[in-house]
Design a protein around this motif. Structure first.
Motif: not given
Length: 953
Positions: A63-68, A73-77, A83-86, A426-427
């Motif tokens: 999965y892809m994760v956008l994080s700081n 925010r986690t995405f499955t592709m 979106t599978i997680g916030l 997140i925007s």
């Protein structure tokens, strides 16, 4: 009912997938591996300047994760984007409870999902191990690719550094990830099958049951007679709850659509409820029916039953089965049945899809056994009820044109996300591109549909709900001086009726965050053109503390609209004639004011395009520049009538927000903005105070040149003013706008006050002013709100309310200056002059100098210590943990006697610990030990006065 069915459809379709569809697999490349525990920030982001950088990672599961380090925010592709997680990484809290589409579009009247998955077993929470078993929605656009890049500026900002004590970055630091979606051949084929208009299909059979046709073979339980033709009424069923009563006939091979209108009446059946049963070879059957006994719709197929909410006893419903056969379903014999329901026979909502291996041979209408058959020897027990089959419609091939759906192959949708360094926010926004030649219309965009964990457990109905810990803000905002403006226009917390396992019995818990213009867009999109939706910002709270939440919001505005930190010291001159304006400019230059605004009622007319007026305004601007002063004026936009042809045409029963308003897309509106652009390009003025800014009025006119009608009127009008404000920012034009246009370039709005209060006696104004500032700075920074000082009469009140003659009211005038500059809040000092005697001038300059000496800390966030009430001291504290001056405490004494108080203060948000250096009224500093971050400060303040205390390391 309609909302319930829509929600049911959204939930139930998650259990289905398209046979034979091959989803494109998206690889996420050589991204670094995500380690949440290692990346979680170890310091407080509100006081620490070493922000964790935003980045894109991958998990062990792919999965892809956008994080700081603060939020992720986690995405499955695969098999589609979703979106599978916030997650709030500060509190270690998961906020997403269910998968939703990434966006929803309405194009040429058709609803289209973007991304998303189906098949989640329950809506209370989302487990990672469920994701691999979930499927792509067969009617949703498919993820094709993604890109990542640094954040780009939304528009150009020509900053005025002389008015801002912090030079914040623009664009903000962070990362953008953009996911591109399109329709593949399977989606287009399914969409055409699903959306083909019934009115364009061949009618094979229509039976309104006026008279019972002999083509029906009536089957009943052995104890019943004439039950399908009760009292001679064809299709009326009078029978016990668990009785079998139906009519059967062969189903034409050309049948594509079956629609049955029926009403369960007083029938109390569950499994034996009235509906449609289809018979297949080999004595197999499927049943789609009403189940009034448990107030559900029910489908039986392949040995399994599914129940769907939204059924209301006593109503008539249209049950529809779409039969899809042929190669699209896998083989010539294979197929599927798409079951949907409607109240009006026009708008259907899908409940489920059922895979079939052959075409049905017969149809049964009425009450069958729970499996769609006829149980021999049925006892026909249960209460007797009366129901009615009202109509059957069998439709064949679509005789219309498939060109209605050609836009699908040219529709490109990109879902954008931005994550900011050092901010748990997140925007999100959506861009749409037409890759074809033929124009289509984007009726609306739902850029967010986020199923969020509920904030409380409430079984019964509530008037005021606790909301989930997300502050949602959009740049499509107007009609308010508070941040709820976005919610007025496009941001809502909604109920989720598909969430049938929530605690609330009526399924009314607000647990869906939705961002969508409430009146639509109606945006035409020509071939090769593109456009963007509004932007949404989701700030994740990490506390229920009001002050901390307010600090979070204020940091958000400084990050995504840093022009709000520009905080010039402003005078409103009451006459726009040459000599009074020049005199005001001279006085401002003498005492340190930085801006002159030719105020309302001054005679300033920005719409006067005569060469003489433009030349005069240019000369005044040049004079102001020579003195180091910015110059501009006031213009009224809405809240006035122009003409019948140019004013907004409101729907029946509606009125404009301000009673009257021109349409910004009328001939007058177009001309008005041309005049504004020309004025600033010709004169070089520095600012605009834009009163009555566009408040969101719709317009039903079909003759205005800038919009087609009601649907696109709000979107187009907002776009007009948004474009102008952004242009102003690119030219360095300062904007005072009494509305929530900060995210589109406005620099300052009203702090929040009642105008007529400035007609009260002066002594009342002193306390009310501090109350307004105290209350207004929970969500605004000091620089975001203006206040008002009536140097001359305003609205009334006479001599008791005004400060002129200034030298005769020095104590009051000084208190107003101390209130405002002590809070870092600028006011509209409205009158012909700032001072009228040497002592007045010295006093004004004293407080301007105080502000400029401590400008950075005074412009920084306010911590609220004690609200003004006139009965005891009141206090606020500015905090700037990254500045040299960490804090500045203002304490006011409104009483007629001197006071001494011991005040408990927590210096946490100054960043100071263990010890602090304190100077009183800029005097000598003394050291004080702290109890962690807390101290008790003993203060003595003279009557009707104030003191400030500077806090440094």
């Amino acid at each position: 009912m309609k909302k319930n069915i829509l929600a049911i459809a959204t939930f139930i379709i998650t259990t289905c997938h398209l046979v034979g569809a091959q989803a494109q697999r998206i690889e996420i490349g050589n991204l670094p591996l995500y380690d949440k525990q290692r990346l979680r920030s170890k310091t407080d982001w509100l006081i620490n300047g070493n922000a964790q950088k935003s980045a894109v990672y991958k998990t062990q599961e792919g999965y892809m994760v956008l994080s700081n380090g603060l939020v992720s925010r986690t995405f499955t592709m695969n098999p589609n984007g979703a979106t599978i997680g916030l997650d709030n990484l500060v509190t270690n809290e998961a906020l997403v409870r269910a998968v939703s589409p990434e966006a929803v579009l309405w194009v040429n009247g058709h609803e289209i999902n973007v991304g998303g998955l189906t098949g989640q077993p329950i809506g209370n929470y989302l487990l990672p191990e469920w994701i691999p078993g979930m499927k792509a929605d067969p009617y949703s656009l498919k993820l094709m690719s993604y890109t990542s890049s640094p954040i780009k500026e939304r528009f150009e900002w020509n900053r005025r550094t002389e008015w801002s004590s912090q030079q914040l970055p623009w664009p903000p630091k962070g990362i953008e990830v953009a996911f591109t979606y399109k329709a593949d051949e399977d989606v287009i084929r399914n969409f055409k099958n699903l959306k083909a208009q019934d009115s364009k299909r061949e009618v094979l059979l229509k039976d309104d049951f006026i008279k019972l046709s002999p083509d029906w073979n009536i089957v009943t339980s052995r104890t019943l007679a004439n039950a399908f033709n009760n009292e001679g009424k064809a299709g009326e069923i009078l029978a016990p709850a668990n009785a079998v009563v139906f009519g059967e006939r062969a189903l034409p091979q050309q049948t594509k659509v079956i629609i049955c209108k029926l009403n369960s009446g007083t029938d109390e059946s569950s499994g034996y409820g009235p509906g449609i049963a289809l018979q297949f070879e080999g004595d197999k059957s499927s049943k789609f029916h009403l189940s009034p006994g448990n107030k559900r719709f029910r489908v039986y197929h392949d040995g399994k039953s599914q129940d769907f909410e939204g059924f209301d006893t006593g109503k008539s419903y249209f049950l529809k089965i779409l039969l899809v056969t042929g190669p699209a379903a896998g083989s010539p014999a294979a197929g599927k049945m798409i079951c949907s329901v409607s109240e009006d026979g026009k708008t259907y909502q899908i409940l489920t899809e059922l895979q079939t291996s052959s075409f049905p041979t017969h149809i049964r209408l009425g009450k069958t056994d729970p499996r769609g058959g006829n149980v021999k020897g049925n006892g026909a027990d249960g209460a007797v009820g009366r129901g009615k089959i009202e109509q059957l419609l069998l439709l064949g091939e679509n005789k219309g044109s498939d060109t209605d759906f050609n836009f699908l192959k040219n529709l490109k949708v990109t879902v954008h996300y931005e994550l900011y360094d050092g901010l748990p926010m997140i925007s999100k926004w959506v861009s749409v591109e037409n890759e074809g030649e033929a124009e289509f219309i984007v009726n609306n965009i739902k850029s967010e549909h986020l199923a969020v964990t509920e904030a409380e457990s409430a079984v019964e109905h509530k008037q005021r709900w606790e909301m989930p810990p997300i502050f949602a803000e959009s740049d499509f905002a107007f009609g308010s001086m508070s941040p709820n403006a976005a919610q007025n226009a496009c941001v809502e917390w909604k109920v989720d009726s598909t969430y049938t396992t929530q605690v609330n019995y009526l399924l009314q818990t607000p647990s869906l965050l939705v961002c969508m213009p409430k009146t639509g867009m109606g945006q035409e999109l020509a071939g090769g053109a593109s456009f963007e939706s509004m932007r949404l910002w989701e700030l994740i709270y990490d506390s229920y503390d009001r002050e901390r939440r307010g600090l979070s919001e204020r940091k958000m505005y400084r990050t995504i609209s840093p022009w709000v930190t520009e905080n010039p010291v402003i005078m409103h001159v009451s006459s726009a004639k040459d000599e009074p304006v020049k005199a005001a400019i001279d006085q401002c230059a003498e005492v340190g004011f930085e801006m002159v605004i030719m105020t309302f009622g001054s005679g300033f007319d920005i719409e006067n395009t005569s060469p003489e007026n433009l030349q005069r305004m240019k000369e005044l601007k040049d004079y102001a520049k020579s003195k180091g002063i910015a110059l501009g004026g006031y213009s009224l936009l809405a809240s006035r009538a122009i003409s019948k042809e140019d004013d907004v045409v409101m729907p029946a029963g509606k009125k404009p927000a301000f009673g009257n308003s021109p349409c910004l897309e009328s001939e007058w509106g177009k001309d008005y903005f041309k005049k504004l652009y020309n004025f600033y390009e010709t004169t070089g003025h520095d600012l605009l105070e834009h009163d009555g800014s566009y408040p969101g009025d719709v317009c039903a006119s079909t003759t205005h040149p800038g919009h087609r009608g009601l649907e696109d009127s709000r979107w187009k009008q907002f776009g007009e003013i948004q474009k102008f404000y952004c242009w102003c920012r690119s030219k360095g034009i300062y904007l005072n706008v009494p509305d929530w246009y900060y995210l589109n370039g406005s620099t300052k709005g009203a702090m929040g006050y009642r105008e007529t209060n400035w007609s009260l006696p002066r002594e009342f104004q002193e306390i009310i002013e501090r109350q307004n500032i105290y209350d207004g700075t929970w969500e605004k920074t000091p620089s975001m709100g203006w206040m008002f000082v009536p140097l001359v009469q305003y609205h009334g009140g006479g001599a008791a309310a005004t400060i002129e003659p200034l030298k005769e009211h020095l104590p009051h005038y000084e208190q107003r200056l101390a209130n405002l500059f002590g809070a870092g809040v600028q006011a509209c000092y409205r009158g012909p002059q700032l001072y009228d005697a040497p002592q007045t001038k010295a006093m004004v300059k004293k407080w301007v100098d105080f502000y400029k000496k401590h400008r950075r800390v005074l412009d920084s966030d306010i911590i609220h210590i004690r609200r003004p009430d006139g009965r005891d001291y009141d206090a606020i504290m500015h905090v700037d943990p990254l500045g040299k001056e960490k804090g500045l405490l203002m304490v006011y004494n409104p009483l007629d006697e001197a006071i001494t108080r011991e005040i408990d203060i927590d210096l946490y948000y100054t960043g100071l610990q263990k010890q602090v250096s304190i100077s009183e009224n800029d005097g000598a500093a003394r050291k004080m030990a702290l109890n962690g971050t807390k101290m008790t400060l003993k203060v003595s303040i003279p009557a009707k006065s104030q003191k400030w205390f500077l806090l440094t390391p």
